[in-house]
Design an enzyme around this catalytic site. Structure first.
Site, mmCIF file in Angstrom:
data_model
loop_
_atom_site.group_PDB
_atom_site.id
_atom_site.type_symbol
_atom_site.label_atom_id
_atom_site.label_comp_id
_atom_site.label_asym_id
_atom_site.label_seq_id
_atom_site.Cartn_x
_atom_site.Cartn_y
_atom_site.Cartn_z
ATOM 1 N N CYS B 87 -0.136 66.805 -108.718
ATOM 2 C CA CYS B 87 -0.848 66.104 -109.788
ATOM 3 C C CYS B 87 -2.220 66.738 -110.012
ATOM 4 O O CYS B 87 -2.290 67.863 -110.461
ATOM 5 C CB CYS B 87 -0.922 64.609 -109.452
ATOM 6 S SG CYS B 87 -1.244 63.595 -110.902
ATOM 7 N N HIS B 195 4.886 63.031 -107.797
ATOM 8 C CA HIS B 195 4.301 62.725 -106.488
ATOM 9 C C HIS B 195 5.366 62.580 -105.397
ATOM 10 O O HIS B 195 5.832 61.468 -105.145
ATOM 11 C CB HIS B 195 3.530 61.406 -106.566
ATOM 12 C CG HIS B 195 2.252 61.504 -107.319
ATOM 13 N ND1 HIS B 195 1.062 61.873 -106.714
ATOM 14 C CD2 HIS B 195 1.958 61.291 -108.624
ATOM 15 C CE1 HIS B 195 0.095 61.880 -107.622
ATOM 16 N NE2 HIS B 195 0.608 61.534 -108.788
ATOM 17 N N GLU B 197 4.840 62.624 -102.287
ATOM 18 C CA GLU B 197 4.266 61.848 -101.167
ATOM 19 C C GLU B 197 4.358 60.345 -101.405
ATOM 20 O O GLU B 197 4.136 59.557 -100.491
ATOM 21 C CB GLU B 197 2.808 62.285 -100.914
ATOM 22 C CG GLU B 197 1.753 61.680 -101.828
ATOM 23 C CD GLU B 197 1.707 62.317 -103.213
ATOM 24 O OE1 GLU B 197 2.594 63.114 -103.554
ATOM 25 O OE2 GLU B 197 0.761 61.988 -103.979
#
Lengths: 84, 218
Positions: B87, B195, B197
């Site tokens: 990002c 994302h 994560e």
């Protein structure tokens, strides 16, 4: 001295912000606007000793992303008479 | 496996990234402040997290990519250390010049925040070897400036060199050729807008991000 730097999107790079402004103008019943491109104006107050080349470097290194943007540097008329 | 997460003023996914790295490696990553001028020695992985570094002033990632810590990160990239930018981290990698192109305002101007289906276009990278071919994954996206732009020559080159790693399965932000993530020529620097994560635990609603960290940390 005051230096003005105009940062604009290169031709062919889509400008969603410009499109939104255009749309808003139309919705306010302003007609005859063919296109809108939005950019940035950055004003620097610099010592007279700062050279044009130095300002170019500032633009290339930080102020503009030359992948997508062009820049124009406007120096005060009295100092150099140069407007690029 | 030694990892580090670079933290900028305005980073907001640094802790998520740290949790993901620790989950897979069992070791806490070093949290490195942007103002530091050196990295801990012997790093294998550096993560540049999401967020809004410096409030996205000037351009997303522009200020962060000129901060003190960037020089050592560049040097580490040259040495082959694995670098993952997610990002805002992807935006920073393009502003650093480690990856080509630029991330521009989403074409419809809206902030997009949802789960997005991705194709893992290249499963033959150190970041994606844990994914199966032809198996789409679901990962969260949350960005305003995720519209990947590059000139036609660069786009063709990225595709011909198999450097488009992730692609949105449907158009979400105006990205050229629906590109969601790309890798550098040497194959050790990955930038992506989605994302991974935020998809490593069942409680996240999915674990499709986990194979990325497992591949990366091997």
């Amino acid at each position: 001295m005051k230096v003005r730097i105009f940062v604009t999107l290169k031709d062919g790079v889509l400008d969603p912000q410009g499109k939104a402004i255009h749309h808003a103008l139309e919705s306010l019943d302003f007609s005859g606007v063919n296109d809108v491109r939005a950019g940035k104006l950055i004003e620097l107050d610099v010592d007279p000793s700062v050279s044009r080349e130095e300002i170019d470097r500032m633009c290339d290194k930080l102020l503009a992303n030359t992948v997508i943007e062009n820049y124009e540097i406007e120096l005060p008329e009295m100092t150099s008479g140069t407007v690029s | 496996m030694r990892s580090a997460v670079i933290v900028f003023p305005g980073s907001n996914c640094d802790r998520d990234m740290a949790v993901a790295l620790e989950t897979v490696t069992g070791q806490k990553p070093h949290m490195v402040w942007h103002g530091d001028s050196e990295l801990p020695s012997g790093l294998d992985v550096i993560a540049i997290p999401g967020g809004f570094s410096y409030g996205d002033y000037l351009r997303s990632g522009a200020m962060a990519s000129r901060s003190n810590i960037i020089k050592p990160v560049m040097d580490a990239a040259q040495r082959g250390v694995r670098i993952l930018g997610v990002c805002n981290g992807f935006q920073i990698l393009t502003e650093m010049g480690l990856l080509p192109g630029a991330l521009m305002r989403n074409s419809n101007i809206h902030f997009v925040c949802k789960d997005a289906e991705l194709d893992v276009v290249n499963t033959d990278t150190i970041f994606t070897s844990g994914y199966l071919e032809n198996t789409p994954i679901l990962t969260p996206v949350a960005h305003h400036d995720g519209n990947f732009f590059a000139d036609t020559y660069t786009l063709d080159r990225l595709e011909n060199e198999d450097r488009v790693v992730f692609r949105y399965r449907s158009e979400i932000n105006g990205s050229s050729r629906n590109i969601a993530g790309i890798i550098n020529e040497a194959g050790n620097v990955l930038g992506m807008m989605p994302h991974p994560e935020r998809a490593i635990d069942k409680k996240h609603g999915g674990t499709d991000g986990l194979p990325l960290f497992e591949s990366l940390l091997g």
